[in-house]
Design a protein around this motif. Sequence first.
Motif, PDB file in Angstrom:
ATOM      1  N   ARG A   1       3.943 -43.630-128.277  1.00 25.22           N
ATOM      2  CA  ARG A   1       4.211 -43.032-126.965  1.00 25.22           C
ATOM      3  C   ARG A   1       5.695 -42.667-126.835  1.00 25.22           C
ATOM      4  O   ARG A   1       6.048 -41.638-126.262  1.00 25.22           O
ATOM      5  CB  ARG A   1       3.762 -44.017-125.896  1.00 25.22           C
TER       6      ARG A   1
ATOM      7  N   TYR B   1      -6.973 -39.133-112.705  1.00 20.63           N
ATOM      8  CA  TYR B   1      -6.256 -40.193-111.964  1.00 20.63           C
ATOM      9  C   TYR B   1      -4.788 -39.813-111.794  1.00 20.63           C
ATOM     10  O   TYR B   1      -4.175 -40.079-110.766  1.00 20.63           O
ATOM     11  CB  TYR B   1      -6.422 -41.543-112.668  1.00 20.63           C
ATOM     12  N   ARG B   2      -4.230 -39.181-112.828  1.00 20.20           N
ATOM     13  CA  ARG B   2      -2.843 -38.736-112.737  1.00 20.20           C
ATOM     14  C   ARG B   2      -2.687 -37.682-111.628  1.00 20.20           C
ATOM     15  O   ARG B   2      -1.675 -37.655-110.917  1.00 20.20           O
ATOM     16  CB  ARG B   2      -2.400 -38.122-114.076  1.00 20.20           C
TER      17      ARG B   2
ATOM     18  N   THR C   1     -10.129 -37.978-118.923  1.00 18.37           N
ATOM     19  CA  THR C   1     -10.318 -38.402-117.525  1.00 18.37           C
ATOM     20  C   THR C   1      -9.049 -39.000-116.923  1.00 18.37           C
ATOM     21  O   THR C   1      -8.902 -39.030-115.705  1.00 18.37           O
ATOM     22  CB  THR C   1     -11.474 -39.410-117.380  1.00 18.37           C
TER      23      THR C   1
ATOM     24  N   ARG D   1     -11.172 -45.206-119.442  1.00 19.23           N
ATOM     25  CA  ARG D   1     -11.153 -46.672-119.478  1.00 19.23           C
ATOM     26  C   ARG D   1     -12.542 -47.253-119.226  1.00 19.23           C
ATOM     27  O   ARG D   1     -12.857 -48.348-119.637  1.00 19.23           O
ATOM     28  CB  ARG D   1     -10.202 -47.216-118.394  1.00 19.23           C
ATOM     29  N   ASP D   2     -13.360 -46.501-118.485  1.00 20.52           N
ATOM     30  CA  ASP D   2     -14.667 -47.021-118.044  1.00 20.52           C
ATOM     31  C   ASP D   2     -15.786 -46.030-118.329  1.00 20.52           C
ATOM     32  O   ASP D   2     -16.781 -46.008-117.629  1.00 20.52           O
ATOM     33  CB  ASP D   2     -14.616 -47.286-116.528  1.00 20.52           C
ATOM     34  N   ILE D   3     -15.597 -45.191-119.352  1.00 22.17           N
ATOM     35  CA  ILE D   3     -16.596 -44.144-119.601  1.00 22.17           C
ATOM     36  C   ILE D   3     -17.890 -44.782-120.137  1.00 22.17           C
ATOM     37  O   ILE D   3     -18.978 -44.513-119.629  1.00 22.17           O
ATOM     38  CB  ILE D   3     -16.054 -43.064-120.572  1.00 22.17           C
TER      39      ILE D   3
ATOM     40  N   SER E   1      -5.693 -45.691-109.500  1.00 24.86           N
ATOM     41  CA  SER E   1      -6.963 -45.891-110.207  1.00 24.86           C
ATOM     42  C   SER E   1      -7.616 -47.220-109.847  1.00 24.86           C
ATOM     43  O   SER E   1      -8.783 -47.435-110.149  1.00 24.86           O
ATOM     44  CB  SER E   1      -6.766 -45.793-111.724  1.00 24.86           C
TER      45      SER E   1
ATOM     46  N   ALA F   1      -0.622 -43.134-111.304  1.00 25.44           N
ATOM     47  CA  ALA F   1      -2.014 -43.009-111.765  1.00 25.44           C
ATOM     48  C   ALA F   1      -2.653 -44.381-111.891  1.00 25.44           C
ATOM     49  O   ALA F   1      -3.781 -44.611-111.456  1.00 25.44           O
ATOM     50  CB  ALA F   1      -2.054 -42.277-113.107  1.00 25.44           C
TER      51      ALA F   1
HETATM   52  O1   DC Z   1      -5.020 -42.337-120.112  1.00 22.07           O
HETATM   53  P1   DC Z   1      -3.929 -42.104-119.104  1.00 22.07           P
HETATM   54  O2   DC Z   1      -2.666 -42.807-119.446  1.00 22.07           O
HETATM   55  O3   DC Z   1      -3.684 -40.649-118.827  1.00 22.07           O
HETATM   56  O4   DC Z   1      -4.480 -42.752-117.739  1.00 22.07           O
HETATM   57  C1   DC Z   1      -3.700 -42.792-116.570  1.00 22.07           C
HETATM   58  C2   DC Z   1      -4.115 -43.996-115.715  1.00 22.07           C
HETATM   59  O5   DC Z   1      -5.421 -43.780-115.183  1.00 22.07           O
HETATM   60  C3   DC Z   1      -4.168 -45.333-116.463  1.00 22.07           C
HETATM   61  O6   DC Z   1      -3.300 -46.258-115.859  1.00 22.07           O
HETATM   62  C4   DC Z   1      -5.572 -45.813-116.335  1.00 22.07           C
HETATM   63  C5   DC Z   1      -6.239 -44.904-115.369  1.00 22.07           C
HETATM   64  N1   DC Z   1      -7.554 -44.469-115.842  1.00 22.07           N
HETATM   65  C6   DC Z   1      -8.647 -45.118-115.356  1.00 22.07           C
HETATM   66  O7   DC Z   1      -8.505 -46.067-114.580  1.00 22.07           O
HETATM   67  N2   DC Z   1      -9.889 -44.719-115.733  1.00 22.07           N
HETATM   68  C7   DC Z   1     -10.055 -43.698-116.581  1.00 22.07           C
HETATM   69  N3   DC Z   1     -11.288 -43.325-116.923  1.00 22.07           N
HETATM   70  C8   DC Z   1      -8.930 -43.031-117.115  1.00 22.07           C
HETATM   71  C9   DC Z   1      -7.674 -43.444-116.728  1.00 22.07           C
END
Ligand code: DC
Length: 227
Positions: free
Chosen positions: A158, A40-41, A36, A131-133, A104, A100
């Motif tokens: 990373r 956001y990206r 997910t 993050r919020d699944i 977000s 992102a």
């Molecule tokens: O996991 P990632 O680094 O690709 O996520 C990119 C940004 O999106 C990260 O700063 C947090 C946000 N994000 C979010 O708020 N909720 C999600 N379900 C996934 C990512």
Amino acid sequence: MKHTGIAVAIDGPAGAGKSTIARAAAGQLGFIYVDTGALYRTIGLAAYRRGIEGTDSARIIAMLPEITVDLVYEDGVQHVLLDGADVSAEIRTPQISVYASQVSSVPEVRTYLLELQRTLAREHSVIMDGRDIGTVILPQAQVKIFLTASPKARAARRCAELREKGEAVTLEEVLAEIEARDEKDASRAVAPLRQAEDAVLVDTSDLTLEESIAAVLQVIETAMERA
Ligand code: DC
């Protein structure tokens, strides 16, 4: 073994190995892997291309009806489309990571992406990471995992990943970026990063990739036996 109608929610901070581990576990279980963060990206990329600051909520909200974001799967591999074009590679730069994270925290962006995520979980067995699944998107998920690792361990991973892609980065830079994003993701008002009460904690700081995948698969198998 192929199961239908199962949702596995994996949440946790950037660089904990979520995507690699979730993708591998989904492959073994025959589930679809939904990253997910890519959504956001993609919104971040759309803002960047229009010259809109990631912090300019009003212009970002106004942009949403003008764009389309889709996830498609080819041979089990996720591709994210912005206005029909595949932007899966373009969204993976440190600059778009910052965008992102900024977009977000806009509630309208989260609402805009909510139904897309829920629809995927309705139509497939999924391992969905974000993050919020487990807390917001799929609170009824049969399996919830909070996957984490120390900031140092996450920065080292990373950094290696980015260098492999030819990005000239230092460990210090990556660590600073991870700590800043952690702080922002955990402290934002809307859907802050936190462990769901019913999530199982998996800390990968001292685990190899194979051990991490095995640990996650074990949590999933145990939860599914109970369900
Ligand atoms: O996991 P990632 O680094 O690709 O996520 C990119 C940004 O999106 C990260 O700063 C947090 C946000 N994000 C979010 O708020 N909720 C999600 N379900 C996934 C990512």
